[in-house]
Scaffold this motif. Sequence first.
Motif, mmCIF file in Angstrom:
data_model
loop_
_atom_site.group_PDB
_atom_site.id
_atom_site.type_symbol
_atom_site.label_atom_id
_atom_site.label_comp_id
_atom_site.label_asym_id
_atom_site.label_seq_id
_atom_site.Cartn_x
_atom_site.Cartn_y
_atom_site.Cartn_z
ATOM 1 N N GLU A 13 -12.315 40.446 -31.023
ATOM 2 C CA GLU A 13 -13.671 40.975 -30.999
ATOM 3 C C GLU A 13 -14.141 41.174 -32.427
ATOM 4 O O GLU A 13 -13.392 41.650 -33.281
ATOM 5 C CB GLU A 13 -13.729 42.300 -30.239
ATOM 6 N N LYS A 14 -15.379 40.790 -32.664
ATOM 7 C CA LYS A 14 -15.966 40.953 -33.995
ATOM 8 C C LYS A 14 -17.438 41.293 -33.810
ATOM 9 O O LYS A 14 -18.150 40.595 -33.081
ATOM 10 C CB LYS A 14 -15.801 39.668 -34.805
ATOM 11 N N ASP A 15 -17.878 42.373 -34.431
ATOM 12 C CA ASP A 15 -19.269 42.817 -34.362
ATOM 13 C C ASP A 15 -19.766 42.947 -32.918
ATOM 14 O O ASP A 15 -20.881 42.560 -32.592
ATOM 15 C CB ASP A 15 -20.187 41.855 -35.144
ATOM 16 N N GLY A 16 -18.920 43.452 -32.046
ATOM 17 C CA GLY A 16 -19.308 43.696 -30.666
ATOM 18 C C GLY A 16 -19.257 42.490 -29.748
ATOM 19 O O GLY A 16 -19.567 42.599 -28.566
ATOM 20 N N SER A 17 -18.877 41.335 -30.253
ATOM 21 C CA SER A 17 -18.776 40.128 -29.432
ATOM 22 C C SER A 17 -17.328 39.663 -29.360
ATOM 23 O O SER A 17 -16.568 39.828 -30.307
ATOM 24 C CB SER A 17 -19.625 39.003 -30.025
ATOM 25 N N THR A 18 -16.982 39.057 -28.226
ATOM 26 C CA THR A 18 -15.632 38.540 -28.030
ATOM 27 C C THR A 18 -15.612 37.054 -28.343
ATOM 28 O O THR A 18 -16.515 36.320 -27.944
ATOM 29 C CB THR A 18 -15.169 38.777 -26.583
ATOM 30 N N VAL B 268 -9.996 43.291 -24.729
ATOM 31 C CA VAL B 268 -10.232 42.951 -26.126
ATOM 32 C C VAL B 268 -11.035 44.079 -26.746
ATOM 33 O O VAL B 268 -12.024 44.536 -26.197
ATOM 34 C CB VAL B 268 -10.999 41.617 -26.250
ATOM 35 N N SER B 269 -10.572 44.548 -27.896
ATOM 36 C CA SER B 269 -11.280 45.613 -28.593
ATOM 37 C C SER B 269 -11.360 45.287 -30.076
ATOM 38 O O SER B 269 -10.643 44.422 -30.574
ATOM 39 C CB SER B 269 -10.569 46.952 -28.381
ATOM 40 N N GLU B 270 -12.264 45.968 -30.744
ATOM 41 C CA GLU B 270 -12.433 45.768 -32.191
ATOM 42 C C GLU B 270 -11.090 45.971 -32.888
ATOM 43 O O GLU B 270 -10.317 46.842 -32.510
ATOM 44 C CB GLU B 270 -13.452 46.779 -32.736
ATOM 45 N N ASN B 271 -10.799 45.148 -33.850
ATOM 46 C CA ASN B 271 -9.557 45.188 -34.639
ATOM 47 C C ASN B 271 -8.319 44.758 -33.844
ATOM 48 O O ASN B 271 -7.205 45.040 -34.259
ATOM 49 C CB ASN B 271 -9.321 46.577 -35.251
ATOM 50 N N SER B 272 -8.517 44.116 -32.698
ATOM 51 C CA SER B 272 -7.394 43.588 -31.942
ATOM 52 C C SER B 272 -7.498 42.071 -31.899
ATOM 53 O O SER B 272 -8.564 41.533 -31.618
ATOM 54 C CB SER B 272 -7.394 44.108 -30.503
ATOM 55 N N VAL B 273 -6.400 41.404 -32.181
ATOM 56 C CA VAL B 273 -6.333 39.956 -32.055
ATOM 57 C C VAL B 273 -5.121 39.635 -31.193
ATOM 58 O O VAL B 273 -4.023 40.111 -31.461
ATOM 59 C CB VAL B 273 -6.205 39.254 -33.433
ATOM 60 N N ALA C 232 -13.416 29.733 -33.906
ATOM 61 C CA ALA C 232 -13.906 30.770 -33.004
ATOM 62 C C ALA C 232 -15.171 30.330 -32.265
ATOM 63 O O ALA C 232 -16.104 29.777 -32.842
ATOM 64 C CB ALA C 232 -14.193 32.051 -33.788
ATOM 65 N N VAL C 233 -15.174 30.588 -30.957
ATOM 66 C CA VAL C 233 -16.317 30.310 -30.097
ATOM 67 C C VAL C 233 -16.630 31.602 -29.336
ATOM 68 O O VAL C 233 -15.741 32.199 -28.721
ATOM 69 C CB VAL C 233 -15.997 29.181 -29.087
ATOM 70 N N LYS C 234 -17.873 32.014 -29.404
ATOM 71 C CA LYS C 234 -18.288 33.246 -28.742
ATOM 72 C C LYS C 234 -18.233 33.063 -27.228
ATOM 73 O O LYS C 234 -18.641 32.027 -26.710
ATOM 74 C CB LYS C 234 -19.703 33.599 -29.189
#
Length: 161
Positions: free
Chosen positions: A48-53, A93-98, A158-160
């Motif tokens: 997740e980046k800037d609120g999008s997965t 999926v959460s921010e700062n998780s890969v 990366a693809v949204k």
Amino acid sequence: MKRKQKIRYWAILFLLVIVAAAAAFFREKPMIKQENNPQITFISATFEKDGSTYDADIPGEEISQQLNDALTSLFLEAKIRNRFFLPPQNYTVSENSVYFTIKVSLEQADTLSMLVNLCNLPSYNSAQFGDTHYHISGQEELYEKVYDLLEDTISVYAVKR
């Protein structure tokens, strides 16, 4: 008195058998071996980046030999052992998780492959052969090294969602 000694003897013997079986079951072994000619054949990342997965899928033919060698080297150094419990089957999926899934093909008598599942949440980390999941020793350090290797690459693919 003799009966108590017999019970104590059998209880101690039973405990020793349990400890020996647990030690054998949970012993560490190499994740992969060089003689199996490991090759990275697929890399998948969800983050997740800037609120999008985003999902990033990198097929084997687009993985450079340098990246293949670097990842393979990390996995050759890694140790695994049997798990008592299976890892969770899904994640949020959460921010700062890969979440990484890396497919490693191994040459043996039969073709075999392994999935390396890594995340910054340790309960999801495993080396998976078919339906069997293994605990990765030093999984946090391995995740960090893999993340450092793939951070720039996954951004390109990366693809949204």
